[in-house]
Design a protein around this motif. Structure first.
Motif, PDB file in Angstrom:
ATOM      1  N   ASN A 166       0.833  -1.204   0.000  1.00  0.00           N
ATOM      2  CA  ASN A 166       0.000   0.000   0.000  1.00  0.00           C
ATOM      3  C   ASN A 166       0.869   1.254   0.000  1.00  0.00           C
ATOM      4  O   ASN A 166       0.614   2.197  -0.766  1.00  0.00           O
ATOM      5  N   MET A 167       1.897   1.292   0.849  1.00  0.00           N
ATOM      6  CA  MET A 167       2.762   2.458   0.902  1.00  0.00           C
ATOM      7  C   MET A 167       3.444   2.699  -0.442  1.00  0.00           C
ATOM      8  O   MET A 167       3.488   3.835  -0.944  1.00  0.00           O
ATOM      9  N   LEU A 168       3.972   1.630  -1.038  1.00  0.00           N
ATOM     10  CA  LEU A 168       4.671   1.770  -2.310  1.00  0.00           C
ATOM     11  C   LEU A 168       3.726   2.242  -3.410  1.00  0.00           C
ATOM     12  O   LEU A 168       4.056   3.140  -4.203  1.00  0.00           O
ATOM     13  N   HIS A 169       2.538   1.654  -3.468  1.00  0.00           N
ATOM     14  CA  HIS A 169       1.583   2.049  -4.504  1.00  0.00           C
ATOM     15  C   HIS A 169       1.140   3.497  -4.321  1.00  0.00           C
ATOM     16  O   HIS A 169       0.940   4.224  -5.309  1.00  0.00           O
ATOM     17  N   ARG A 170       1.007   3.937  -3.073  1.00  0.00           N
ATOM     18  CA  ARG A 170       0.635   5.323  -2.816  1.00  0.00           C
ATOM     19  C   ARG A 170       1.731   6.277  -3.278  1.00  0.00           C
ATOM     20  O   ARG A 170       1.472   7.450  -3.542  1.00  0.00           O
ATOM     21  N   MET A 171       2.965   5.776  -3.353  1.00  0.00           N
ATOM     22  CA  MET A 171       4.090   6.585  -3.850  1.00  0.00           C
ATOM     23  C   MET A 171       4.329   6.354  -5.339  1.00  0.00           C
ATOM     24  O   MET A 171       5.347   6.771  -5.880  1.00  0.00           O
ATOM     25  N   ASP A 172       3.381   5.667  -5.985  1.00  0.00           N
ATOM     26  CA  ASP A 172       3.480   5.373  -7.424  1.00  0.00           C
ATOM     27  C   ASP A 172       4.700   4.523  -7.759  1.00  0.00           C
ATOM     28  O   ASP A 172       5.321   4.677  -8.818  1.00  0.00           O
ATOM     29  N   ILE A 173       5.038   3.597  -6.844  1.00  0.00           N
ATOM     30  CA  ILE A 173       6.095   2.624  -7.106  1.00  0.00           C
ATOM     31  C   ILE A 173       5.421   1.269  -7.286  1.00  0.00           C
ATOM     32  O   ILE A 173       4.918   0.685  -6.322  1.00  0.00           O
ATOM     33  N   PRO A 174       5.343   0.752  -8.505  1.00  0.00           N
ATOM     34  CA  PRO A 174       4.622  -0.503  -8.743  1.00  0.00           C
ATOM     35  C   PRO A 174       5.346  -1.724  -8.192  1.00  0.00           C
ATOM     36  O   PRO A 174       6.581  -1.765  -8.130  1.00  0.00           O
ATOM     37  N   THR A 175       4.563  -2.714  -7.790  1.00  0.00           N
ATOM     38  CA  THR A 175       5.089  -3.987  -7.279  1.00  0.00           C
ATOM     39  C   THR A 175       4.570  -5.190  -8.062  1.00  0.00           C
ATOM     40  O   THR A 175       5.080  -6.294  -7.880  1.00  0.00           O
ATOM     41  N   GLY A 176       3.548  -4.982  -8.881  1.00  0.00           N
ATOM     42  CA  GLY A 176       2.930  -6.103  -9.586  1.00  0.00           C
ATOM     43  C   GLY A 176       1.965  -6.895  -8.737  1.00  0.00           C
ATOM     44  O   GLY A 176       1.491  -7.952  -9.163  1.00  0.00           O
ATOM     45  N   ILE A 177       1.657  -6.413  -7.539  1.00  0.00           N
ATOM     46  CA  ILE A 177       0.795  -7.141  -6.606  1.00  0.00           C
ATOM     47  C   ILE A 177      -0.567  -6.472  -6.530  1.00  0.00           C
ATOM     48  O   ILE A 177      -0.682  -5.250  -6.417  1.00  0.00           O
ATOM     49  N   ASP A 178      -1.627  -7.282  -6.580  1.00  0.00           N
ATOM     50  CA  ASP A 178      -2.997  -6.825  -6.456  1.00  0.00           C
ATOM     51  C   ASP A 178      -3.392  -6.883  -4.982  1.00  0.00           C
ATOM     52  O   ASP A 178      -3.464  -7.962  -4.393  1.00  0.00           O
ATOM     53  N   LEU A 179      -3.653  -5.722  -4.378  1.00  0.00           N
ATOM     54  CA  LEU A 179      -3.938  -5.681  -2.949  1.00  0.00           C
ATOM     55  C   LEU A 179      -5.191  -6.466  -2.580  1.00  0.00           C
ATOM     56  O   LEU A 179      -5.222  -7.160  -1.559  1.00  0.00           O
ATOM     57  N   ASN A 180      -6.232  -6.385  -3.376  1.00  0.00           N
ATOM     58  CA  ASN A 180      -7.464  -7.106  -3.039  1.00  0.00           C
ATOM     59  C   ASN A 180      -7.246  -8.615  -3.062  1.00  0.00           C
ATOM     60  O   ASN A 180      -7.760  -9.340  -2.198  1.00  0.00           O
ATOM     61  N   LEU A 181      -6.471  -9.098  -4.026  1.00  0.00           N
ATOM     62  CA  LEU A 181      -6.167 -10.530  -4.056  1.00  0.00           C
ATOM     63  C   LEU A 181      -5.243 -10.917  -2.911  1.00  0.00           C
ATOM     64  O   LEU A 181      -5.309 -12.029  -2.390  1.00  0.00           O
ATOM     65  N   LEU A 182      -4.384  -9.986  -2.498  1.00  0.00           N
ATOM     66  CA  LEU A 182      -3.532 -10.237  -1.338  1.00  0.00           C
ATOM     67  C   LEU A 182      -4.382 -10.377  -0.076  1.00  0.00           C
ATOM     68  O   LEU A 182      -4.147 -11.267   0.755  1.00  0.00           O
ATOM     69  N   TYR A 183      -5.383  -9.517   0.080  1.00  0.00           N
ATOM     70  CA  TYR A 183      -6.286  -9.649   1.231  1.00  0.00           C
ATOM     71  C   TYR A 183      -6.988 -11.013   1.211  1.00  0.00           C
ATOM     72  O   TYR A 183      -7.180 -11.643   2.254  1.00  0.00           O
ATOM     73  N   SER A 184      -7.352 -11.469   0.031  1.00  0.00           N
ATOM     74  CA  SER A 184      -8.009 -12.778  -0.083  1.00  0.00           C
ATOM     75  C   SER A 184      -7.077 -13.897   0.373  1.00  0.00           C
ATOM     76  O   SER A 184      -7.520 -14.868   1.002  1.00  0.00           O
ATOM     77  N   ALA A 185      -5.785 -13.756   0.058  1.00  0.00           N
ATOM     78  CA  ALA A 185      -4.814 -14.764   0.500  1.00  0.00           C
ATOM     79  C   ALA A 185      -4.708 -14.775   2.022  1.00  0.00           C
ATOM     80  O   ALA A 185      -4.634 -15.846   2.648  1.00  0.00           O
ATOM     81  N   ILE A 186      -4.720 -13.591   2.633  1.00  0.00           N
ATOM     82  CA  ILE A 186      -4.642 -13.510   4.094  1.00  0.00           C
ATOM     83  C   ILE A 186      -5.878 -14.127   4.722  1.00  0.00           C
ATOM     84  O   ILE A 186      -5.803 -14.816   5.751  1.00  0.00           O
ATOM     85  N   GLU A 187      -7.026 -13.918   4.101  1.00  0.00           N
ATOM     86  CA  GLU A 187      -8.263 -14.514   4.606  1.00  0.00           C
ATOM     87  C   GLU A 187      -8.194 -16.034   4.625  1.00  0.00           C
ATOM     88  O   GLU A 187      -8.797 -16.681   5.488  1.00  0.00           O
ATOM     89  N   LYS A 188      -7.435 -16.594   3.682  1.00  0.00           N
ATOM     90  CA  LYS A 188      -7.315 -18.053   3.631  1.00  0.00           C
ATOM     91  C   LYS A 188      -6.500 -18.600   4.798  1.00  0.00           C
ATOM     92  O   LYS A 188      -6.771 -19.687   5.306  1.00  0.00           O
ATOM     93  N   ILE A 189      -5.477 -17.863   5.238  1.00  0.00           N
ATOM     94  CA  ILE A 189      -4.609 -18.385   6.295  1.00  0.00           C
ATOM     95  C   ILE A 189      -5.073 -17.965   7.683  1.00  0.00           C
ATOM     96  O   ILE A 189      -4.787 -18.656   8.672  1.00  0.00           O
ATOM     97  N   GLU A 190      -5.811 -16.867   7.795  1.00  0.00           N
ATOM     98  CA  GLU A 190      -6.170 -16.340   9.122  1.00  0.00           C
ATOM     99  C   GLU A 190      -6.869 -17.358  10.022  1.00  0.00           C
ATOM    100  O   GLU A 190      -6.545 -17.447  11.211  1.00  0.00           O
ATOM    101  N   PRO A 191      -7.811 -18.177   9.518  1.00  0.00           N
ATOM    102  CA  PRO A 191      -8.480 -19.127  10.415  1.00  0.00           C
ATOM    103  C   PRO A 191      -7.554 -20.206  10.979  1.00  0.00           C
ATOM    104  O   PRO A 191      -7.929 -20.892  11.936  1.00  0.00           O
ATOM    105  N   HIS A 192      -6.355 -20.347  10.409  1.00  0.00           N
ATOM    106  CA  HIS A 192      -5.478 -21.450  10.779  1.00  0.00           C
ATOM    107  C   HIS A 192      -4.316 -21.023  11.670  1.00  0.00           C
ATOM    108  O   HIS A 192      -3.466 -21.849  12.013  1.00  0.00           O
TER     109      HIS A 192
END
Length: 299
Positions: free
Chosen positions: A256-282
């Motif tokens: 988020n910080m990098l994208h706000r500074m217009d530095i691309p990472t190639g990562i989709d934040l919404n899909l990243l949140y979905s990945a965290i949702e998968k591991i959080e219950p475990h």
């Protein structure tokens, strides 16, 4: 005018560094689902697992299954502490290995029961052979700033250890603020020197957020020219051999910080949140990093 990298590569360490100290055993299937979701979010470099004794790190007992089953997207690292671990990783088909050494003797003894010099003596012939075999080698430098047992670490000692690895031909240095005590001035100073001294070696910064200075330290490292960072989705992690060390800096907060500074990472934040949702219950504790909390509350 700030001079910052045009793009940044994120190396996701959640599946290994993030889970290694998790008391609740996470199933192989759940780990693989987490890894796949992280890859779908755009993460192309990742620490998958480690080949260590299951007696000491039971969470990593399924390392062979993880390597065999994970999608081969980008560069996938496995951590290998010694000759036995390296052999097991090679047998499993891993082609990018990470070795690790602490700058301070006290930390190294607690971690792998060897002094720093003893660890380096054992690693040298292994690394030279691996490079002959064409294996990508990442050298992880622990306690690069502070040691939980010895206090401040001399910058010259950290650079000296990095120099040895570079002389042996490693491809990457991952330099860690293992207990999260570094400040931005120290981050800039060390990484500026490392960038100038080893311009041909990939240089990665690895910060823990113990004192809530990881993002500031990352910004300082960016100013020093670093364009690779180890991060952990959900801020998972913490070193079992470093008292007081909390989780790694959260991938979502860094992206988020990098994208706000217009530095691309190639990562989709919404899909990243979905990945965290998968591991959080475990995992044992709720995940409450800054950006993920905002996402859950849809703010």
């Amino acid at each position: 005018m700030l001079s910052l990298p045009k793009t940044v590569t994120i190396i996701e360490v959640g599946p290994r560094d993030g889970l290694q100290n998790e008391k609740r055993l996470v199933s192989t299937g759940d780990k693989l689902a987490f890894i796949k979701a992280l890859q779908q979010a755009g993460i192309e470099e990742m620490e998958l697992t480690s080949f260590v004794s299951p007696k000491w790190v039971p969470q990593m007992a399924d390392s062979k299954e993880i390597v065999a089953s994970a999608n081969k997207i980008g560069r996938q690292f496995v951590l290998t502490p010694n000759e036995r671990g390296i052999g097991a990783a090679r047998e499993a088909g891993a082609d990018a290995l990470a070795v690790f050494v602490g700058v301070s003797d006290s930390f190294n003894k607690k971690n792998i029961n060897k002094t720093t010099a003893e660890s380096m003596a054992a690693l040298k012939p292994l690394i030279l052979q691996l490079k002959e075999d064409g294996i990508f080698i990442r050298a992880c430098i622990s306690t690069a700033f502070y040691c939980p047992f010895e206090g401040a670490v001399k910058t010259a000692d950290t650079i000296h250890l990095c120099q040895q690895f570079v002389d042996w031909g490693v491809d990457e240095l991952s330099v860690a603020d293992t207990i999260g005590m570094a400040n931005p001035a120290e981050s800039y100073t060390l990484f500026k020197q490392l960038k100038e001294k080893f311009p041909e070696t990939l240089l990665t910064a690895h910060f823990h957020d113990t004192r809530k200075m990881a993002l500031a330290n990352i910004f300082a490292a960016l100013q020093a020219g670093v364009d690779r960072f180890d991060t952990s989705a959900g801020g998972l992690g913490g070193c079992p051999f470093a008292p007081g060390a909390t989780g790694n800096v959260a991938t979502e907060d860094v992206v988020n910080m990098l994208h706000r500074m217009d530095i691309p990472t190639g990562i989709d934040l919404n899909l990243l949140y979905s990945a965290i949702e998968k591991i959080e219950p475990h995992v044992s504790n709720p995940i409450n990093t800054g950006m993920y909390t905002l996402y859950k509350n849809r703010l």
